[in-house]
Design a protein around this motif. Structure first.
Motif, PDB file in Angstrom:
ATOM      1  N   LYS A 167       0.844  -1.206   0.000  1.00  0.00           N
ATOM      2  CA  LYS A 167       0.000   0.000   0.000  1.00  0.00           C
ATOM      3  C   LYS A 167       0.881   1.259   0.000  1.00  0.00           C
ATOM      4  O   LYS A 167       0.679   2.191   0.771  1.00  0.00           O
ATOM      5  N   VAL A 168       1.873   1.253  -0.895  1.00  0.00           N
ATOM      6  CA  VAL A 168       2.813   2.360  -1.048  1.00  0.00           C
ATOM      7  C   VAL A 168       2.843   2.722  -2.524  1.00  0.00           C
ATOM      8  O   VAL A 168       2.719   1.851  -3.392  1.00  0.00           O
ATOM      9  N   GLY A 169       3.051   3.985  -2.829  1.00  0.00           N
ATOM     10  CA  GLY A 169       3.087   4.440  -4.211  1.00  0.00           C
ATOM     11  C   GLY A 169       4.291   3.899  -4.987  1.00  0.00           C
ATOM     12  O   GLY A 169       5.360   3.672  -4.415  1.00  0.00           O
ATOM     13  N   ARG A 170       4.088   3.713  -6.285  1.00  0.00           N
ATOM     14  CA  ARG A 170       5.158   3.208  -7.162  1.00  0.00           C
ATOM     15  C   ARG A 170       6.369   4.131  -7.173  1.00  0.00           C
ATOM     16  O   ARG A 170       7.507   3.665  -7.138  1.00  0.00           O
ATOM     17  N   THR A 171       6.134   5.445  -7.220  1.00  0.00           N
ATOM     18  CA  THR A 171       7.238   6.397  -7.279  1.00  0.00           C
ATOM     19  C   THR A 171       8.123   6.274  -6.044  1.00  0.00           C
ATOM     20  O   THR A 171       9.350   6.266  -6.147  1.00  0.00           O
ATOM     21  N   LYS A 172       7.498   6.160  -4.890  1.00  0.00           N
ATOM     22  CA  LYS A 172       8.263   6.005  -3.649  1.00  0.00           C
ATOM     23  C   LYS A 172       9.062   4.709  -3.676  1.00  0.00           C
ATOM     24  O   LYS A 172      10.229   4.679  -3.281  1.00  0.00           O
ATOM     25  N   LEU A 173       8.468   3.623  -4.157  1.00  0.00           N
ATOM     26  CA  LEU A 173       9.179   2.344  -4.224  1.00  0.00           C
ATOM     27  C   LEU A 173      10.346   2.401  -5.196  1.00  0.00           C
ATOM     28  O   LEU A 173      11.416   1.851  -4.914  1.00  0.00           O
ATOM     29  N   TYR A 174      10.159   3.049  -6.350  1.00  0.00           N
ATOM     30  CA  TYR A 174      11.267   3.217  -7.297  1.00  0.00           C
ATOM     31  C   TYR A 174      12.434   3.919  -6.615  1.00  0.00           C
ATOM     32  O   TYR A 174      13.583   3.499  -6.718  1.00  0.00           O
ATOM     33  N   ARG A 175      12.125   5.012  -5.918  1.00  0.00           N
ATOM     34  CA  ARG A 175      13.171   5.786  -5.240  1.00  0.00           C
ATOM     35  C   ARG A 175      13.873   4.935  -4.182  1.00  0.00           C
ATOM     36  O   ARG A 175      15.099   4.928  -4.081  1.00  0.00           O
ATOM     37  N   MET A 176      13.089   4.208  -3.392  1.00  0.00           N
ATOM     38  CA  MET A 176      13.657   3.359  -2.340  1.00  0.00           C
ATOM     39  C   MET A 176      14.547   2.270  -2.927  1.00  0.00           C
ATOM     40  O   MET A 176      15.616   1.972  -2.385  1.00  0.00           O
TER      41      MET A 176
END
Length: 68
Positions: free
Chosen positions: A17-26
Motif C-alpha cells: 500500500k505504497v506508491g510506485r514512485t516512492k518504491l522506485y526511489r527506495m
C-alpha cells in the motif's frame, strides 16, 4: 516453483500500500531489498517481509507496557 516469490513494482505497491514512485526511489537508493532485471525492478516477497519486520520502531524505556 513459487510463482509469487518475485513481485513487480506494481504488485509490491499493492502489497505494501505504497506508491510506485516512492518504491522506485527506495529501490534505487538501496533502502528496500530489490533486484534489477534489465530495466525492471523485482522484489523477493520473503526479503520484503523480513525487511518490513525490521522497520518496526524500537520500544523506548519510558513506553514499555506493564512497567511503572
Amino acid at each position: 516453483m513459487d510463482q509469487d516469490k518475485w513481485l513487480t513494482i506494481d504488485e509490491l505497491a499493492d502489497y505494501l500500500k505504497v506508491g510506485r514512485t516512492k518504491l522506485y526511489r527506495m529501490a534505487q537508493e538501496g533502502v528496500i531489498p530489490a533486484s534489477k532485471v534489465g530495466n525492471q525492478w523485482r522484489f523477493d516477497r520473503e526479503e520484503i517481509d523480513e525487511w518490513m519486520k525490521l522497520q518496526r520502531p524500537a520500544a523506548t524505556k519510558g513506553n514499555k507496557i506493564g512497567h511503572s
